[in-house]
Design an enzyme around this catalytic site. Structure first.
Site, PDB file in Angstrom:
ATOM      1  N   SER A  17       6.482  -3.146   0.161  1.00 39.38           N
ATOM      2  CA  SER A  17       6.319  -2.053  -0.809  1.00 39.38           C
ATOM      3  C   SER A  17       6.866  -0.726  -0.289  1.00 39.38           C
ATOM      4  CB  SER A  17       4.833  -1.887  -1.156  1.00 39.38           C
ATOM      5  OG  SER A  17       4.684  -0.715  -1.949  1.00 39.38           O
ATOM      6  N   LYS A  18       7.611  -0.025  -1.135  1.00 39.01           N
ATOM      7  CA  LYS A  18       8.138   1.290  -0.766  1.00 39.01           C
ATOM      8  C   LYS A  18       7.175   2.412  -1.186  1.00 39.01           C
ATOM      9  CE  LYS A  18      13.024   0.179  -0.748  1.00 39.01           C
ATOM     10  NZ  LYS A  18      13.004   0.092   0.725  1.00 39.01           N
ATOM     11  N   LYS A  68      -2.549  -6.969 -11.266  1.00 38.76           N
ATOM     12  CA  LYS A  68      -2.486  -5.971 -12.346  1.00 38.76           C
ATOM     13  C   LYS A  68      -3.397  -6.309 -13.537  1.00 38.76           C
ATOM     14  CE  LYS A  68       2.070  -4.117 -11.315  1.00 38.76           C
ATOM     15  NZ  LYS A  68       3.334  -3.603 -11.836  1.00 38.76           N
ATOM     16  N   ASN A  89      -1.726  -0.461 -13.168  1.00 40.77           N
ATOM     17  CA  ASN A  89      -1.024  -0.314 -11.877  1.00 40.77           C
ATOM     18  C   ASN A  89      -1.533   0.900 -11.092  1.00 40.77           C
ATOM     19  OD1 ASN A  89       0.219   1.871 -13.147  1.00 40.77           O
ATOM     20  ND2 ASN A  89       2.198   1.477 -12.184  1.00 40.77           N
ATOM     21  N   ASP A 105       3.821   2.099 -15.405  1.00 44.45           N
ATOM     22  CA  ASP A 105       5.130   1.432 -15.295  1.00 44.45           C
ATOM     23  C   ASP A 105       6.032   1.735 -16.495  1.00 44.45           C
ATOM     24  OD1 ASP A 105       4.926   0.162 -12.821  1.00 44.45           O
ATOM     25  OD2 ASP A 105       3.949  -1.606 -13.674  1.00 44.45           O
ATOM     26  N   GLY A 132       8.304 -10.290 -20.126  1.00 43.74           N
ATOM     27  CA  GLY A 132       7.294 -10.458 -19.075  1.00 43.74           C
ATOM     28  C   GLY A 132       6.398  -9.234 -19.006  1.00 43.74           C
ATOM     29  N   TYR A 221      16.037  -3.047  -9.028  1.00 40.26           N
ATOM     30  CA  TYR A 221      16.751  -2.036  -8.233  1.00 40.26           C
ATOM     31  C   TYR A 221      17.152  -2.511  -6.849  1.00 40.26           C
ATOM     32  CZ  TYR A 221      12.106  -1.033  -6.307  1.00 40.26           C
ATOM     33  OH  TYR A 221      10.864  -1.132  -5.726  1.00 40.26           O
ATOM     34  N   GLY A 242      17.392   0.797 -11.750  1.00 36.58           N
ATOM     35  CA  GLY A 242      15.934   0.651 -11.834  1.00 36.58           C
ATOM     36  C   GLY A 242      15.127   1.507 -10.869  1.00 36.58           C
TER      37      GLY A 242
END
Ligand code: NAP
Length: 279
Positions: A17-18, A68, A89, A105, A132, A221, A242
């Site tokens: 995760s960033k 989520k 989220n 999101d 989705g 992305y 993205g």
């Protein structure tokens, strides 16, 4: 003395995760005395993890795959968009200690799109490819921000039909029909996992009939330029990658927690450099 604020992201897996480096960089830039940590939480440990975050005094946290939807029963209150989406989220600890769930999101996507194309293209026909979890959030956010001509296409059309029924407007079409009518759309959004690094699945549909000058946005992305965006640019479309969605979903969460909107442009530049170094 006021206690140091701390935040987290919970998910499984979580190491990639960033979000921690993004939020910690914003705290540094804005001189906010706070910390943000990644926490690896497995499905069966979710309820206990939420109770622990509450007990230990986290001011808020992000929630990623696979929690989520499953986190909903452990929250006290839901924002209306999160309720519609059935997914959260971002969690905010309210002043009275209750936990409120948001979903940033979809709005993150719309902010990033409008940062590039402006706010005056809401009358355009929009094609959303994919049905989705991400597509769901984007569809509801597009509607909330005033985009009402929405068509959704998906490999499994029934899932596109479900979202359209919940929106109460727009239409669901097969991949074939979307390809045939592609030139009617001013904005085309790729929200499937197509083009993800190392994936066999490259393109969700043919862009043969894409209109010149259309806006083509991808939410994948990694890589920044997906096969979808490369192909769209070749047809004369304007590409929106993205990364902006990721940065803005974080910025909206940050704003819910701290009441300030962080600098998204600098962060997009910083993360673009990081991602380009990977290639
Ligand atoms: P998801 O719920 O698993 O949905 C996956 C979508 O991809 C569905 O529409 C699915 O179609 C389609 N798909 C998968 N494999 C396919 C194939 N071989 N052929 C045709 N369609 C296929 O995933 P999600 O949570 O929506 O996330 C989708 C992608 O968005 C992720 O891979 C992630 O990279 C990206 N994402 C980016 C951000 C951001 O901040 N930029 C945020 C969230 C997600 P079916 O319904 O027919 O299976």
């Amino acid at each position: 003395m006021e206690m140091k604020k701390w935040f987290a992201v919970i998910g499984d897996p979580i190491a990639h995760s960033k979000s921690p480096s993004m939020h910690n960089a914003w705290f540094d830039d804005m001189n906010i005395d706070a910390a943000y940590i990644p926490l690896h939480v497995k499905g069966e440990a979710l309820e206990m993890a939420v109770a622990s975050l509450k007990t230990l005094g986290a001011s808020g946290w992000n929630v990623t795959i696979p929690h989520k939807q499953t986190i909903l029963p452990f929250l006290d209150e839901l924002d209306s968009l999160a309720e519609k989406m059935g997914a959260v989220n971002t969690v905010v600890r309210l002043p009275d200690g209750r936990l409120k769930g948001y979903n940033t999101d979809g709005a993150g996507f719309v902010h990033s799109l409008e940062e590039v194309i402006g706010m005056d293209k809401k009358d355009q026909e929009v094609l959303l490819i994919g049905a989705g979890g991400a597509a769901r959030g984007i569809a509801f956010a597009l509607q909330q921000y005033g985009y009402h001509k929405i068509t959704i296409t998906n490999r499994t059309v029934a899932k596109a039909e479900e979202i359209i029924a919940e929106l109460g407007e727009g239409e669901a079409v097969s991949t074939r029909d979307a390809e045939d009518s592609l030139n009617k759309f001013g904005i085309v959004i790729q929200s499937t996992s197509a083009g993800l690094a190392n994936s066999e699945f490259k393109m969700p549909l043919s862009l043969e009939k894409l209109r010149e000058g259309a806006i083509a946005a991808d939410i994948v992305y990694n890589p920044l330029m997906t096969p979808f965006l490369i192909s769209a640019q070749q047809k004369g479309a304007e590409a929106v990658n993205g990364l902006g969605m990721f940065v803005h979903q974080g910025a909206i969460a940050f704003n819910y927690w701290l009441g300030q909107y962080p600098n998204t442009n600098n962060m997009i530049k910083r993360l673009t450099d990081d991602l380009n170094q990977l290639v």
